[in-house]
Design an enzyme around this catalytic site. Sequence first.
Site, PDB file in Angstrom:
ATOM      1  N   CYS A   2       0.839  -1.193   0.000  1.00  0.00           N
ATOM      2  CA  CYS A   2       0.000   0.000   0.000  1.00  0.00           C
ATOM      3  C   CYS A   2       0.878   1.249   0.000  1.00  0.00           C
ATOM      4  CB  CYS A   2      -0.953   0.054   1.180  1.00  0.00           C
ATOM      5  SG  CYS A   2      -2.110  -1.306   1.285  1.00  0.00           S
ATOM      6  N   ARG A  27       5.630  -0.659  -4.270  1.00  0.00           N
ATOM      7  CA  ARG A  27       5.249  -1.209  -2.977  1.00  0.00           C
ATOM      8  C   ARG A  27       4.247  -2.358  -3.109  1.00  0.00           C
ATOM      9  NH1 ARG A  27       6.611   1.878   1.428  1.00  0.00           N
ATOM     10  NH2 ARG A  27       4.807   1.193   2.630  1.00  0.00           N
ATOM     11  N   TRP A  74      -3.555  -2.559  -1.273  1.00  0.00           N
ATOM     12  CA  TRP A  74      -3.336  -4.001  -1.330  1.00  0.00           C
ATOM     13  C   TRP A  74      -4.457  -4.622  -0.504  1.00  0.00           C
ATOM     14  CZ3 TRP A  74       0.972  -6.997  -3.175  1.00  0.00           C
ATOM     15  CH2 TRP A  74       0.952  -8.339  -2.786  1.00  0.00           C
ATOM     16  N   ASN A 100      -2.983   2.824   5.535  1.00  0.00           N
ATOM     17  CA  ASN A 100      -2.139   1.634   5.412  1.00  0.00           C
ATOM     18  C   ASN A 100      -2.191   0.882   6.731  1.00  0.00           C
ATOM     19  OD1 ASN A 100      -1.389   2.489   2.888  1.00  0.00           O
ATOM     20  ND2 ASN A 100       0.724   2.964   3.434  1.00  0.00           N
ATOM     21  N   GLY A 101      -2.119  -0.443   6.670  1.00  0.00           N
ATOM     22  CA  GLY A 101      -2.119  -1.241   7.882  1.00  0.00           C
ATOM     23  C   GLY A 101      -3.415  -1.997   8.057  1.00  0.00           C
ATOM     24  N   GLU A 479      18.606 -17.495  -2.265  1.00  0.00           N
ATOM     25  CA  GLU A 479      18.306 -16.169  -2.809  1.00  0.00           C
ATOM     26  C   GLU A 479      18.188 -16.228  -4.332  1.00  0.00           C
ATOM     27  OE1 GLU A 479      17.656 -12.033  -3.167  1.00  0.00           O
ATOM     28  OE2 GLU A 479      17.299 -13.524  -1.596  1.00  0.00           O
ATOM     29  N   LYS A 483      14.792 -15.086  -6.275  1.00  0.00           N
ATOM     30  CA  LYS A 483      14.722 -14.088  -7.343  1.00  0.00           C
ATOM     31  C   LYS A 483      14.092 -14.683  -8.592  1.00  0.00           C
ATOM     32  CE  LYS A 483      16.051 -10.674  -5.289  1.00  0.00           C
ATOM     33  NZ  LYS A 483      15.363 -11.350  -4.209  1.00  0.00           N
ATOM     34  N   GLU A 486      10.201 -15.321  -8.051  1.00  0.00           N
ATOM     35  CA  GLU A 486       9.316 -14.193  -7.793  1.00  0.00           C
ATOM     36  C   GLU A 486       9.137 -13.290  -9.001  1.00  0.00           C
ATOM     37  OE1 GLU A 486      10.624 -11.857  -4.491  1.00  0.00           O
ATOM     38  OE2 GLU A 486      12.624 -11.535  -5.280  1.00  0.00           O
ATOM     39  N   HIS A 502      19.092 -36.489  -0.031  1.00  0.00           N
ATOM     40  CA  HIS A 502      18.113 -36.790   1.014  1.00  0.00           C
ATOM     41  C   HIS A 502      16.689 -36.415   0.597  1.00  0.00           C
ATOM     42  CE1 HIS A 502      21.256 -37.825   3.888  1.00  0.00           C
ATOM     43  NE2 HIS A 502      21.930 -36.782   3.419  1.00  0.00           N
ATOM     44  N   LYS A 600       6.899  -4.529  -1.883  1.00  0.00           N
ATOM     45  CA  LYS A 600       8.255  -4.160  -1.482  1.00  0.00           C
ATOM     46  C   LYS A 600       8.401  -4.120   0.033  1.00  0.00           C
ATOM     47  CE  LYS A 600      12.451  -2.786  -2.420  1.00  0.00           C
ATOM     48  NZ  LYS A 600      13.391  -3.755  -3.005  1.00  0.00           N
TER      49      LYS A 600
END
Length: 605
Positions: A2, A27, A74, A100-101, A479, A483, A486, A502, A600
């Site tokens: 948001c 964001r 969002w 926001n929140g 990582e 990347k 996503e 394993h 973000k």
Amino acid sequence: MCGITACIGADDSVDSLVDGLQRLEYRGYDSAGIAVKNGSGISLTKRVGEVSELVAAVEQNPIAGDYGIGHTRWATHGGVTDGNAHPHTDESGRIAVVHNGIISNFQSLRSDLESRGHVFSSETDTEVVPHLIEENLRDGATPEEAFRAAVGSLSGSYALAAIIGDEEAIFATRSGSPLVLGVGDGEYYLASDVPAFIQRTARVIYLHDGDFVVTRSDGYEITDSAGRAVDRPVEHVEWDPETATKGGYEHYMYKEIHEQPGALRRTTQSRLNTHAGGVELEEFPPESFADVQQVHLLAMGTSHHAGMYAASLLNSRGIPAYAFMAGEYSVIKPPVTPDTLVVAVSQSGETADTLDAVRRARAAGARTLAVTNVVGSSITRECDDELLIRAGPEIGVAATKTFSSQVTALTLLTERIVEDVTGAKSPAARDLMEALSRLPGDVQEVLDTSMAREIAIEYEGSDAYFFIGRGVAHPVALEGALKFKEISYEHAEGFAASELKHGPLALVTPLSPVFAIFTGHEDEATLSNVKEVQARGAPVIAITSDRSGEVTEFADHVLRIPDTHPDIAGVLANVQLQLVAYHAADLLERPIDKPRNLAKCVTVE
């Protein structure tokens, strides 16, 4: 996630709000809207989809006003609809709010308001706020009193901005969600992050939790929850506005990958003593960490991988260290003592899970230290100490230069902790310091010579992509896979190379290329794993500095990195993997800077 924008005193408030929303697109959001105050009331436009949909709506039906608020949403409460998009208003349409929140007690507040005759038009938690303000105004409160009283009824996390009736002001507050004030020449801005207004002013006030701010065209006033004036310093943001734009690159992510040499120079500037082989962190006096017995590293996502990298380095130097996903910290409840150093790693400094974990660690008596990119962020105020990574603004949702800078800053911190605990510089520290001084140039060499695009083309259409490594190469493998998945939306997984036999080996086929990371630590064992996957027909791409040895002989393809210290070879390998992910996603025409369902800055748990 948001994004809030607000402005008063700007030449064109609609243009300023829309521009701010466009600069906050990184964001993550699913709808956008603005509300501006004009002579007859509030004009409101909001649309599902990208900010471009909002722009088209405003162009088709122009609105104008002297000041206003904007938002990218969002969805958390209620579906993705025009009605659920922000801003939200009261029934009269004289009050507009963006938020926001999450308001955790919104359901009981809504029920109480409905019982008193209020009619709601959305499914959101946010809409209770304008109705609360409306009711307080009816009871005779001033706009500021009405806003404060409404906020006093809320539980949860929030950043709020509101325009109320005919009062020529914007009312705002924050608690657990970021909000910054931009101070211009007769114009003022509020936003979730600095890039929203950096083109207009570089003078910034970072608001604290519990701060209330009233901005008017002739100034601003900041007070606490009791109405007492508080003094917050005006800081000058050291960002050239050009750094918050694409600068000729097709995507922010690609630009930020190429900004890593400069970011790493800033991270290490004045912090390396290559002559003595030591670390010079002016933030910490001598022997600051002499009593540290163990280290907990708390983070999420990419920052967690950086924490894993640092934990590997610390353990290799005899300092017990554990990397925890911050969101699991309260579940695991690891033992914390006064000699535990808790290092919270967060690019934004606003990650909700990490902030909660820090609070729990402090309550248990641990010393806390924030490693972050954002001056004045919430985590710097929650922690006892801070170490800035100095990466500069990062707009792309997929973190690149911040990961490299986090790992580098944590490497410096690791060496300093070891120095203080042991009372002496490590004999091998000089080699590491010299390698860190060369790191920006080594990264530039990778950028200039990488064959990552050719690799992406070669393996386009594969069923899955696997990444393996040992030691510091393990978090780099994780990582690299993160990347890849996503931004390309393709299946990618990272594993410790030792884990292959394993279970994960069952997934390996000729259509699952394996990226194997060699750093100079345990390379022979990793090579054994490479032979295992090749025996199952899988192609292997080695990321290595090896030029003529066995690694090169057995790999199907090689992505080369410069020869360097094993402890930081992972940073160089990671740059190659960033480029592979980028080019793979670009070939698939994915929305690289704004991958679906991701944000973000994750400010809710």
